[in-house]
Design an enzyme around this catalytic site. Structure first.
Site, PDB file in Angstrom:
ATOM      1  N   SER A  91       3.386  -1.739  10.540  1.00  0.00           N
ATOM      2  CA  SER A  91       4.836  -1.766  10.742  1.00  0.00           C
ATOM      3  C   SER A  91       5.472  -3.110  10.397  1.00  0.00           C
ATOM      4  CB  SER A  91       5.192  -1.351  12.169  1.00  0.00           C
ATOM      5  OG  SER A  91       4.802  -0.011  12.393  1.00  0.00           O
ATOM      6  N   HIS A 144      -9.533   1.480   4.996  1.00  0.00           N
ATOM      7  CA  HIS A 144      -8.242   1.745   5.646  1.00  0.00           C
ATOM      8  C   HIS A 144      -8.440   2.773   6.761  1.00  0.00           C
ATOM      9  CE1 HIS A 144      -4.121   2.918   6.369  1.00  0.00           C
ATOM     10  NE2 HIS A 144      -3.772   1.777   5.812  1.00  0.00           N
ATOM     11  N   ASN A 153       0.876  -1.171   0.000  1.00  0.00           N
ATOM     12  CA  ASN A 153       0.000   0.000   0.000  1.00  0.00           C
ATOM     13  C   ASN A 153       0.914   1.222   0.000  1.00  0.00           C
ATOM     14  OD1 ASN A 153      -1.818   2.031   0.480  1.00  0.00           O
ATOM     15  ND2 ASN A 153      -2.289   1.427   2.595  1.00  0.00           N
ATOM     16  N   TRP A 154       1.053   1.816  -1.179  1.00  0.00           N
ATOM     17  CA  TRP A 154       2.001   2.936  -1.290  1.00  0.00           C
ATOM     18  C   TRP A 154       1.451   4.238  -0.716  1.00  0.00           C
ATOM     19  CZ3 TRP A 154       4.325   2.624  -6.944  1.00  0.00           C
ATOM     20  CH2 TRP A 154       5.162   1.504  -7.014  1.00  0.00           C
ATOM     21  N   LYS A 155       0.164   4.262  -0.422  1.00  0.00           N
ATOM     22  CA  LYS A 155      -0.488   5.489   0.081  1.00  0.00           C
ATOM     23  C   LYS A 155      -0.230   6.644  -0.903  1.00  0.00           C
ATOM     24  CE  LYS A 155      -0.137   3.504   4.622  1.00  0.00           C
ATOM     25  NZ  LYS A 155      -0.050   3.666   6.053  1.00  0.00           N
ATOM     26  N   GLU A 168      -5.350  -4.484  10.875  1.00  0.00           N
ATOM     27  CA  GLU A 168      -4.318  -3.472  11.057  1.00  0.00           C
ATOM     28  C   GLU A 168      -4.614  -2.673  12.331  1.00  0.00           C
ATOM     29  OE1 GLU A 168      -2.237  -2.383   7.148  1.00  0.00           O
ATOM     30  OE2 GLU A 168      -4.041  -1.182   7.250  1.00  0.00           O
ATOM     31  N   GLU A 197      -6.739   5.201   7.701  1.00  0.00           N
ATOM     32  CA  GLU A 197      -6.474   6.600   7.353  1.00  0.00           C
ATOM     33  C   GLU A 197      -7.701   7.228   6.697  1.00  0.00           C
ATOM     34  OE1 GLU A 197      -2.773   5.806   5.349  1.00  0.00           O
ATOM     35  OE2 GLU A 197      -1.891   5.379   7.299  1.00  0.00           O
ATOM     36  N   GLY A 230       2.564   2.598  10.815  1.00  0.00           N
ATOM     37  CA  GLY A 230       3.553   3.659  10.646  1.00  0.00           C
ATOM     38  C   GLY A 230       4.262   4.062  11.924  1.00  0.00           C
TER      39      GLY A 230
HETATM   40  P1  PGA Z   1       2.838   0.611   7.645  1.00  0.00           P
HETATM   41  O1  PGA Z   1       1.369   0.810   7.022  1.00  0.00           O
HETATM   42  O2  PGA Z   1       3.364  -0.703   7.087  1.00  0.00           O
HETATM   43  O3  PGA Z   1       3.619   1.789   7.171  1.00  0.00           O
HETATM   44  O4  PGA Z   1       2.690   0.544   9.118  1.00  0.00           O
HETATM   45  C1  PGA Z   1       0.477  -0.248   6.861  1.00  0.00           C
HETATM   46  C2  PGA Z   1      -0.815   0.234   6.274  1.00  0.00           C
HETATM   47  O5  PGA Z   1      -1.261   1.346   6.619  1.00  0.00           O
HETATM   48  O6  PGA Z   1      -1.441  -0.458   5.464  1.00  0.00           O
END
Ligand code: PGA
Length: 261
Positions: free
Chosen positions: A221, A105, A20-22, A177, A107, A183
């Protein structure tokens, strides 16, 4: 808590290594990434690799990506067309060759205020359009500290699956998650992951969903350093990887750890 009895019922679910490159990587960086990736040996029956770049790079994947890797989008809207400024539909994404869509997600839930109801509508739309969802769920730190992780997971699952046809044939991934692990460099512990993955599997079984098509993966992470440990946890069918997937060599190393597990 560990659930050893699950081993007795062990079904082999497909494993996934999902990037997931966001909101990261330009088109030029993306081209470079794809070039390097295409020279890697990623053919593997056991592990499927999927990359979810920003919308603006999806066209590059249509043309350039090697066959053994699939790609997906990080979001969709739940209607197929209409006056929805700034949104993108499942039909449009199918045209770009996307097979996978991330929904729910944290976010998007937290920064863009996506509700459980919207996520349910997105899931229904994806199922109708024959796309494969990557449904994200997970608790906040406060939920875990209050001992409410299972309650939150249950609420997210029940609302996401409301009115979902029990006999669907789609392939689907559910990503657990924990928000406090995304993150932050803090991954969840084996017992915490095992317990929630067990809860998710139980939910799917009780719903009578065709569960052999549903894999449950972990995100939060995931790095080169912990990929081996995390991949050995019971009921973990792979990873959703944010930050560490932005470096092609690191992402490939994580893929290798997963295929060796
Ligand atoms: P991260 O993000 O690996 O940077 O913790 C995971 C995600 O949000 O899918």
């Amino acid at each position: 808590m560990i659930y050893p009895h699950l081993k007795l019922l062990k079904i082999m679910y497909k494993k996934y290594c999902i990037a997931n490159w966001k909101m990261n990587l330009s088109n030029a960086q993306c081209r470079e990434y794809i070039d390097t990736w295409n020279n890697k040996n990623v053919f593997n029956d056991k592990v499927k690799t999927i990359i979810c770049p920003p919308f603006t790079s999806l066209h590059l994947f249509t043309d350039l990506l090697q066959k053994n890797t699939e790609y997906g989008a990080q979001n969709i809207f739940y209607e197929n067309s209409g006056a929805f400024t700034g949104e993108t539909s499942a039909i449009m994404l199918k045209e770009l060759g996307c097979k996978w869509i991330i929904i729910g997600h944290s976010e998007r839930r937290n920064i863009l205020n996506e509700s459980d109801e919207m996520i349910n509508k997105k899931l229904l739309n994806l199922m109708n359009e024959g796309l494969n969802p990557i449904l994200c769920i997970g608790e906040k730190k406060e939920d875990r500290l209050r001992g409410e992780t299972n309650k939150v997971i249950d609420r997210q699952l029940s609302s996401a699956f409301k009115n979902i046809n029990l006999n669907f044939n789609n392939v689907m991934v559910i990503a657990y998650e924990p928000i406090w692990a995304i993150g932050t460099g803090l991954n969840a512990e084996s017992d915490q992951i095992n317990e929630v993955h067990y809860q998710i599997r139980n939910f799917i079984n009780k719903k009578g969903l065709k569960n052999k098509n549903i894999s449950i993966i972990y995100g939060g992470s995931v790095k080169e350093e912990n990929a081996e440990y995390l991949s050995k946890i019971d009921n973990v069918d792979g990873f959703l990887i944010g930050g560490a997937s932005l470096d092609v060599e690191i992402f490939y190393n994580i893929f290798n750890k997963l295929q060796e597990s």
